[in-house]
Design an enzyme around this catalytic site. Sequence first.
Site, PDB file in Angstrom:
ATOM      1  N   LYS A 120      54.140  62.866 -14.499  1.00  0.00           N
ATOM      2  CA  LYS A 120      55.557  62.523 -14.469  1.00  0.00           C
ATOM      3  C   LYS A 120      56.001  62.219 -15.884  1.00  0.00           C
ATOM      4  O   LYS A 120      55.210  61.836 -16.747  1.00  0.00           O
ATOM      5  CB  LYS A 120      55.849  61.353 -13.555  1.00  0.00           C
ATOM      6  CG  LYS A 120      55.417  60.031 -14.126  1.00  0.00           C
ATOM      7  CD  LYS A 120      56.031  58.883 -13.379  1.00  0.00           C
ATOM      8  CE  LYS A 120      57.516  58.848 -13.555  1.00  0.00           C
ATOM      9  NZ  LYS A 120      57.939  58.402 -14.898  1.00  0.00           N
ATOM     10  N   THR A 166      57.620  55.978 -17.517  1.00  0.00           N
ATOM     11  CA  THR A 166      56.209  55.975 -17.837  1.00  0.00           C
ATOM     12  C   THR A 166      55.666  57.389 -17.852  1.00  0.00           C
ATOM     13  O   THR A 166      56.182  58.254 -17.168  1.00  0.00           O
ATOM     14  CB  THR A 166      55.495  55.166 -16.730  1.00  0.00           C
ATOM     15  OG1 THR A 166      55.918  53.828 -16.836  1.00  0.00           O
ATOM     16  CG2 THR A 166      54.011  55.248 -16.826  1.00  0.00           C
TER      17      THR A 166
END
Lengths: 436, 436
Positions: free
Chosen positions: A198, A209
């Site tokens: 991600k 993050t």
Amino acid sequence: MKSVIVAQVRFYSDKAARFVPKTGVYPKGFAVGGIHCGVKKNGKLDLALLQNQHGNAVASAVFTTNKFKAAPVQVSQRIIKETGGHGINSLVINSGNANAVTGAKGIKDAESMVTATDAAFGNGENSTLVMSTGVIGQKLPISPILKGIDTLAGSLGSSHQHWLDCANAICTTDTFPKLVTKQFELNGITYTLAGLAKGAGMISPNMATLLGFFVTDAPVTAPALRSILQYSVDRSFNSISVDGDMSTNDTIVAIANGAAGGEVIDQTSSSAVSYSKLRSEVTDFAQQLAQLVVRDGEGATKFITITVKDSLSFSDAKTIASTIANSSLFKTAMYGKDANWGRILCAIGYSDVSSSSSVLPDRTSVTFVPSDGIEPLKVLVDGEPEEVDEARASELLELEDINIDIDLGTGGGQSASFWTCDLSHEYVTINGDYRS
Amino acid sequence: MKSVIVAQVRFYSDKAARFVPKTGVYPKGFAVGGIHCGVKKNGKLDLALLQNQHGNAVASAVFTTNKFKAAPVQVSQRIIKETGGHGINSLVINSGNANAVTGAKGIKDAESMVTATDAAFGNGENSTLVMSTGVIGQKLPISPILKGIDTLAGSLGSSHQHWLDCANAICTTDTFPKLVTKQFELNGITYTLAGLAKGAGMISPNMATLLGFFVTDAPVTAPALRSILQYSVDRSFNSISVDGDMSTNDTIVAIANGAAGGEVIDQTSSSAVSYSKLRSEVTDFAQQLAQLVVRDGEGATKFITITVKDSLSFSDAKTIASTIANSSLFKTAMYGKDANWGRILCAIGYSDVSSSSSVLPDRTSVTFVPSDGIEPLKVLVDGEPEEVDEARASELLELEDINIDIDLGTGGGQSASFWTCDLSHEYVTINGDYRS
């Protein structure tokens, strides 16, 4: 929030169509899935699980070096330390809440996600690594997550859709899920790699993050996997930048279960060829996955590859490439489609390199290498500015993919690549304007 | 260029009215001036001179550490080295062209500016320091500059207008001239400081530069001046950031001529009180001048003071403050008026501090200190997030001046301040869109 949603609508169809695979080949012995359990208020997928179903796997992980480490980072670090990476057979990841700066309750919640996943799969304790991403400073809604783990554990699978659900369930501000698969041959056996990531982006009052994992059915020892992971991450996830900020939650995990059979790969000399081949395959794979994160950088309109050549060391080359990649002035120039070699030179000059002979002004050359395959555009040769064909420069910088080669001319022969995106109005809008 | 001009029109009247002094007190024995000699195509002032008319002055200078040093930086460094700072009686500065990455001709041109100025004032050789700012990679139009030196040398003066002309003549993308004057008393004598600076900003295909100088009529030895300059620059010009890029031309010069009389200040114990007082006055003065550069940061809408307290060392405190100040995510949050302590914490956590005990997550506190004098807003206390009154936070972040205090709670007691601006759409426009 409005502008973020606009960005998703604008980019998703285009980028997803180009960068999300329609099918995939998946390693043997792993089952995955993703559901909405209730962390995200918008009903999107927010809980992902991965289970190894073939004996005992080995795992390795790299974590953020940020001093403010989120609870799941602290818990996963403890488990890796206590187990040495042996017997890690599952992953549990929630999105929508980072479980960061959440004190003792945060640690307890992360531990309970591990315990619940261990129990759901009937594994012994400390068989699961945990990750979280999303809002920081808010307590985790642990009850829907624990219920979700039970539900999801019963519906895992290994289809392409299962993997896509898993990839979607770890997203936050990402505009498309990042999923890469790959097969390669080693000693006559076909092995498979699959991985998710991600993106690095931020949304108020959160810090998002970089999370990712990849799994393989190749047989490899825990120390060899650790060494391969570190090498490949140095050249992939640690060689990308969107805005230079490093979050409290960054985590990359590798798991190998050996389900495809063959001789176990370790770091002994008898295994040297296999080790080296595996490391190279994993590095190439990790780079593909990491590059998708840059493609999806907040507000990105350009995908920029910076390659620094003929450096005294890999470390110097990477430092210089990273300094250019993080220069706001360079990044706005790329957004403005300006072949501004002055800003590149400036960043090279203030890079924190190891010695005074690492950068030699009168040996330094800078070239824009077009992704359309046409002749490279030299802008600086051995420290001397070239007469730049501005029309050609504009043409080249209209392209989405931009490659910049820096030749340091030190005679050291080492090189490094770094990937970044531009700094656009959209970036400022996403990160500054969401309240309006 | 359009957007830059728009920015000038928009900000000039407002900021100039608030930050450009209407009058000034000037140190004895210095004459200055500024003219248009022909480097800038828009007819604006582009050549500045300063002459010491009182005996032999001493000088010290700090230069960019960028490896690509512009020709004037190399020449001024040589002169400081050869003279030890003694007998530096003039400064010559051109704007509009940085004389950077210009090879052997660049060095020759910078040398000829020194020689012409020495000759114009009838001084011996190596009595002048030279600076340039503007476009890089283009040869200096040396002929109009040399003619301009001759013309300007005959029309210097010490009026407020002369100083304003001098301040305007070193500007590039600055939206207002930066001029500060100050008087202080030492051993019963009144001494005066006057100084100029130009801002750090970029305009294609140039890199702009931080240039500045200040002069005083206090009597001080060359080594004492050097030590005072380094100390004050560490806490002023080296404690500001607009976008974190460091140019090839950055130079700050200090000159003292002793024209106001009194005992010569050196670093011996008998002079300790005077030395310490002078250092403190100069540091305060340099901070005022440096802060004007931040006020005029490209596209800046906020003036942000970050103070890190109770650190193990000044160096750690400054590293942390500087890391926050350079975080694009923090800067966009300030632009968006969002009390995003998560981004502050994140930057603290990845600061490159000296030891693992420099940052203690459960001792760290973050407070927004309003410039309107109302109650501070605590957002993090000893690592625990506070319930933030969002209405109060919004109110506070509507203000132009924002103060953020970080208390590290290490017991070390050291502190540092750092000044920065926000990252706005206008910054991206100025640095990315000038071609459109």
